[in-house]
Design a protein around this motif. Structure first.
Motif, PDB file in Angstrom:
ATOM      1  N   VAL A  73       0.854  -1.199   0.000  1.00 44.34           N
ATOM      2  CA  VAL A  73       0.000   0.000   0.000  1.00 44.34           C
ATOM      3  C   VAL A  73       0.885   1.242   0.000  1.00 44.34           C
ATOM      4  CG1 VAL A  73      -1.697   1.332   1.313  1.00 44.34           C
ATOM      5  CG2 VAL A  73      -1.941  -1.151   1.128  1.00 44.34           C
ATOM      6  N   ALA A  74       1.864   1.267   0.888  1.00 51.73           N
ATOM      7  CA  ALA A  74       2.767   2.422   0.975  1.00 51.73           C
ATOM      8  C   ALA A  74       3.549   2.600  -0.322  1.00 51.73           C
ATOM      9  CB  ALA A  74       3.717   2.264   2.158  1.00 51.73           C
ATOM     10  N   GLN A  75       4.002   1.483  -0.933  1.00 49.04           N
ATOM     11  CA  GLN A  75       4.778   1.601  -2.163  1.00 49.04           C
ATOM     12  C   GLN A  75       3.935   2.150  -3.303  1.00 49.04           C
ATOM     13  OE1 GLN A  75       7.144  -1.789  -3.316  1.00 49.04           O
ATOM     14  NE2 GLN A  75       7.671  -0.889  -5.282  1.00 49.04           N
ATOM     15  N   VAL A  76       2.684   1.724  -3.405  1.00 54.89           N
ATOM     16  CA  VAL A  76       1.816   2.241  -4.464  1.00 54.89           C
ATOM     17  C   VAL A  76       1.555   3.733  -4.247  1.00 54.89           C
ATOM     18  CG1 VAL A  76      -0.508   2.143  -5.449  1.00 54.89           C
ATOM     19  CG2 VAL A  76       0.773   0.031  -5.061  1.00 54.89           C
ATOM     20  N   VAL A  77       1.226   4.134  -3.022  1.00 57.31           N
ATOM     21  CA  VAL A  77       0.978   5.555  -2.742  1.00 57.31           C
ATOM     22  C   VAL A  77       2.261   6.365  -2.986  1.00 57.31           C
ATOM     23  CG1 VAL A  77       0.363   7.227  -0.955  1.00 57.31           C
ATOM     24  CG2 VAL A  77      -0.935   5.102  -1.166  1.00 57.31           C
ATOM     25  N   GLY A  78       3.384   5.853  -2.499  1.00 54.51           N
ATOM     26  CA  GLY A  78       4.662   6.530  -2.751  1.00 54.51           C
ATOM     27  C   GLY A  78       4.960   6.614  -4.239  1.00 54.51           C
ATOM     28  N   GLY A  79       4.618   5.563  -4.986  1.00 56.71           N
ATOM     29  CA  GLY A  79       4.806   5.581  -6.434  1.00 56.71           C
ATOM     30  C   GLY A  79       3.964   6.645  -7.108  1.00 56.71           C
ATOM     31  N   TRP A  80       2.721   6.799  -6.636  1.00 54.70           N
ATOM     32  CA  TRP A  80       1.867   7.872  -7.188  1.00 54.70           C
ATOM     33  C   TRP A  80       2.526   9.218  -6.983  1.00 54.70           C
ATOM     34  CZ3 TRP A  80      -3.183   6.158  -4.332  1.00 54.70           C
ATOM     35  CH2 TRP A  80      -3.721   5.019  -4.944  1.00 54.70           C
ATOM     36  N   VAL A  81       3.030   9.438  -5.773  1.00 54.00           N
ATOM     37  CA  VAL A  81       3.650  10.734  -5.449  1.00 54.00           C
ATOM     38  C   VAL A  81       4.878  10.952  -6.311  1.00 54.00           C
ATOM     39  CG1 VAL A  81       4.825  12.048  -3.637  1.00 54.00           C
ATOM     40  CG2 VAL A  81       2.743  10.757  -3.096  1.00 54.00           C
ATOM     41  N   ARG A  82       5.724   9.933  -6.420  1.00 47.50           N
ATOM     42  CA  ARG A  82       6.946  10.074  -7.227  1.00 47.50           C
ATOM     43  C   ARG A  82       6.631  10.300  -8.695  1.00 47.50           C
ATOM     44  NH1 ARG A  82      11.344   5.885  -4.606  1.00 47.50           N
ATOM     45  NH2 ARG A  82      12.043   7.394  -3.057  1.00 47.50           N
ATOM     46  N   ARG A  83       5.651   9.566  -9.223  1.00 45.59           N
ATOM     47  CA  ARG A  83       5.312   9.749 -10.636  1.00 45.59           C
ATOM     48  C   ARG A  83       4.685  11.120 -10.873  1.00 45.59           C
ATOM     49  NH1 ARG A  83       3.231   4.284 -10.117  1.00 45.59           N
ATOM     50  NH2 ARG A  83       1.142   5.017 -10.595  1.00 45.59           N
ATOM     51  N   ALA A  84       3.877  11.587  -9.931  1.00 49.92           N
ATOM     52  CA  ALA A  84       3.242  12.900 -10.084  1.00 49.92           C
ATOM     53  C   ALA A  84       4.261  14.029  -9.970  1.00 49.92           C
ATOM     54  CB  ALA A  84       2.148  13.082  -9.032  1.00 49.92           C
ATOM     55  N   ALA A  85       5.328  13.797  -9.218  1.00 47.06           N
ATOM     56  CA  ALA A  85       6.333  14.841  -9.005  1.00 47.06           C
ATOM     57  C   ALA A  85       7.308  14.950 -10.167  1.00 47.06           C
ATOM     58  CB  ALA A  85       7.099  14.574  -7.708  1.00 47.06           C
ATOM     59  N   ARG A  86       7.353  13.945 -11.043  1.00 48.99           N
ATOM     60  CA  ARG A  86       8.275  13.971 -12.189  1.00 48.99           C
ATOM     61  C   ARG A  86       7.817  14.979 -13.220  1.00 48.99           C
ATOM     62  NH1 ARG A  86       8.579   7.958 -14.270  1.00 48.99           N
ATOM     63  NH2 ARG A  86       8.249   7.085 -12.237  1.00 48.99           N
ATOM     64  N   PRO A  87       8.768  15.717 -13.765  1.00 49.57           N
ATOM     65  CA  PRO A  87       8.377  16.598 -14.873  1.00 49.57           C
ATOM     66  C   PRO A  87       7.986  15.754 -16.087  1.00 49.57           C
ATOM     67  CG  PRO A  87      10.747  16.731 -14.461  1.00 49.57           C
ATOM     68  CD  PRO A  87      10.168  15.814 -13.433  1.00 49.57           C
ATOM     69  N   VAL A  88       6.948  16.157 -16.744  1.00 46.35           N
ATOM     70  CA  VAL A  88       6.459  15.435 -17.916  1.00 46.35           C
ATOM     71  C   VAL A  88       6.649  16.319 -19.141  1.00 46.35           C
ATOM     72  CG1 VAL A  88       4.420  14.405 -18.992  1.00 46.35           C
ATOM     73  CG2 VAL A  88       4.767  14.193 -16.529  1.00 46.35           C
ATOM     74  N   ALA A  89       7.257  15.749 -20.164  1.00 46.16           N
ATOM     75  CA  ALA A  89       7.442  16.492 -21.414  1.00 46.16           C
ATOM     76  C   ALA A  89       6.116  16.514 -22.167  1.00 46.16           C
ATOM     77  CB  ALA A  89       8.524  15.835 -22.259  1.00 46.16           C
ATOM     78  N   ARG A  90       5.671  17.697 -22.498  1.00 47.10           N
ATOM     79  CA  ARG A  90       4.426  17.840 -23.264  1.00 47.10           C
ATOM     80  C   ARG A  90       4.741  18.635 -24.526  1.00 47.10           C
ATOM     81  NH1 ARG A  90       0.154  16.514 -19.928  1.00 47.10           N
ATOM     82  NH2 ARG A  90       0.639  16.506 -17.723  1.00 47.10           N
ATOM     83  N   GLU A  91       4.151  18.195 -25.617  1.00 45.37           N
ATOM     84  CA  GLU A  91       4.395  18.847 -26.896  1.00 45.37           C
ATOM     85  C   GLU A  91       3.051  19.140 -27.555  1.00 45.37           C
ATOM     86  OE1 GLU A  91       6.363  17.718 -31.208  1.00 45.37           O
ATOM     87  OE2 GLU A  91       6.423  16.272 -29.586  1.00 45.37           O
ATOM     88  N   LEU A  92       2.840  20.377 -27.915  1.00 48.97           N
ATOM     89  CA  LEU A  92       1.624  20.763 -28.623  1.00 48.97           C
ATOM     90  C   LEU A  92       1.812  20.357 -30.076  1.00 48.97           C
ATOM     91  CD1 LEU A  92      -1.117  22.174 -28.460  1.00 48.97           C
ATOM     92  CD2 LEU A  92       0.039  24.301 -29.057  1.00 48.97           C
ATOM     93  N   VAL A  93       1.039  19.382 -30.553  1.00 51.29           N
ATOM     94  CA  VAL A  93       1.192  18.882 -31.922  1.00 51.29           C
ATOM     95  C   VAL A  93       0.160  19.468 -32.875  1.00 51.29           C
ATOM     96  CG1 VAL A  93       2.369  16.754 -31.269  1.00 51.29           C
ATOM     97  CG2 VAL A  93      -0.109  16.785 -31.383  1.00 51.29           C
ATOM     98  N   ALA A  94      -0.917  19.979 -32.323  1.00 48.33           N
ATOM     99  CA  ALA A  94      -1.963  20.648 -33.109  1.00 48.33           C
ATOM    100  C   ALA A  94      -2.810  21.436 -32.113  1.00 48.33           C
ATOM    101  CB  ALA A  94      -2.805  19.623 -33.859  1.00 48.33           C
ATOM    102  N   PRO A  95      -3.551  22.397 -32.581  1.00 45.81           N
ATOM    103  CA  PRO A  95      -4.396  23.140 -31.658  1.00 45.81           C
ATOM    104  C   PRO A  95      -5.291  22.200 -30.847  1.00 45.81           C
ATOM    105  CG  PRO A  95      -4.392  24.202 -33.798  1.00 45.81           C
ATOM    106  CD  PRO A  95      -3.673  22.888 -33.958  1.00 45.81           C
ATOM    107  N   GLY A  96      -5.137  22.259 -29.539  1.00 48.10           N
ATOM    108  CA  GLY A  96      -5.937  21.430 -28.648  1.00 48.10           C
ATOM    109  C   GLY A  96      -5.465  19.994 -28.502  1.00 48.10           C
ATOM    110  N   VAL A  97      -4.344  19.639 -29.140  1.00 47.65           N
ATOM    111  CA  VAL A  97      -3.819  18.271 -29.087  1.00 47.65           C
ATOM    112  C   VAL A  97      -2.414  18.319 -28.490  1.00 47.65           C
ATOM    113  CG1 VAL A  97      -3.205  16.176 -30.370  1.00 47.65           C
ATOM    114  CG2 VAL A  97      -5.166  17.585 -31.091  1.00 47.65           C
ATOM    115  N   THR A  98      -2.231  17.643 -27.376  1.00 51.14           N
ATOM    116  CA  THR A  98      -0.927  17.609 -26.706  1.00 51.14           C
ATOM    117  C   THR A  98      -0.423  16.186 -26.660  1.00 51.14           C
ATOM    118  OG1 THR A  98      -1.603  19.475 -25.334  1.00 51.14           O
ATOM    119  CG2 THR A  98       0.284  18.205 -24.570  1.00 51.14           C
ATOM    120  N   ARG A  99       0.855  16.001 -26.982  1.00 49.64           N
ATOM    121  CA  ARG A  99       1.496  14.689 -26.868  1.00 49.64           C
ATOM    122  C   ARG A  99       2.297  14.696 -25.584  1.00 49.64           C
ATOM    123  NH1 ARG A  99       5.421  13.813 -31.345  1.00 49.64           N
ATOM    124  NH2 ARG A  99       3.523  13.870 -32.571  1.00 49.64           N
ATOM    125  N   VAL A 100       2.072  13.681 -24.757  1.00 49.28           N
ATOM    126  CA  VAL A 100       2.806  13.536 -23.501  1.00 49.28           C
ATOM    127  C   VAL A 100       3.871  12.484 -23.742  1.00 49.28           C
ATOM    128  CG1 VAL A 100       2.661  12.905 -21.077  1.00 49.28           C
ATOM    129  CG2 VAL A 100       0.770  14.127 -22.161  1.00 49.28           C
TER     130      VAL A 100
END
Length: 101
Positions: A73-100
């Motif tokens: 349980v702790a590892q899954v919750v900790g994993g959520w926090v770690r994944r949410a804290a990572r910077p995510v590269a986002r690229e606008l590929v078209a108006p209103g369309v973002t590639r993550v």
């Protein structure tokens, strides 16, 4: 206790065991389980601290309750926090369309 870098942040398709292995390092069978729970709580609070999550007394109490539910349980919750804290590269590929990526 080693740092949590060897504990994978997920995502998980099966019950994660990495934190359990980390928490049980150096224990003999005679060591009480409540020490594992305390280590688990410290690990989870450490993950929250690394993510710059401000913690109040109630937050720490809830982390303790989560740790008592088991390391997976702790590892899954900790994993959520770690994944949410990572910077995510986002690229606008078209108006209103973002590639993550």
């Amino acid at each position: 206790m080693p740092d949590g870098d060897e504990v994978l942040p997920g995502p998980f398709d099966t019950e994660p065991l990495g934190l359990g292995r980390l928490l049980s390092e150096g224990f003999s069978p005679a060591v009480p389980g409540d020490e594992v729970v305390r280590r688990c709580e410290r690990w989870l609070v450490g993950v929250l601290d690394e993510a710059d999550v401000a913690l109040g007394a109630s937050d720490v109490e809830i982390a303790s309750l989560l740790a008592a539910e088991g390391w997976s349980v702790a590892q899954v919750v900790g994993g959520w926090v770690r994944r949410a804290a990572r910077p995510v590269a986002r690229e606008l590929v078209a108006p209103g369309v973002t590639r993550v990526g």
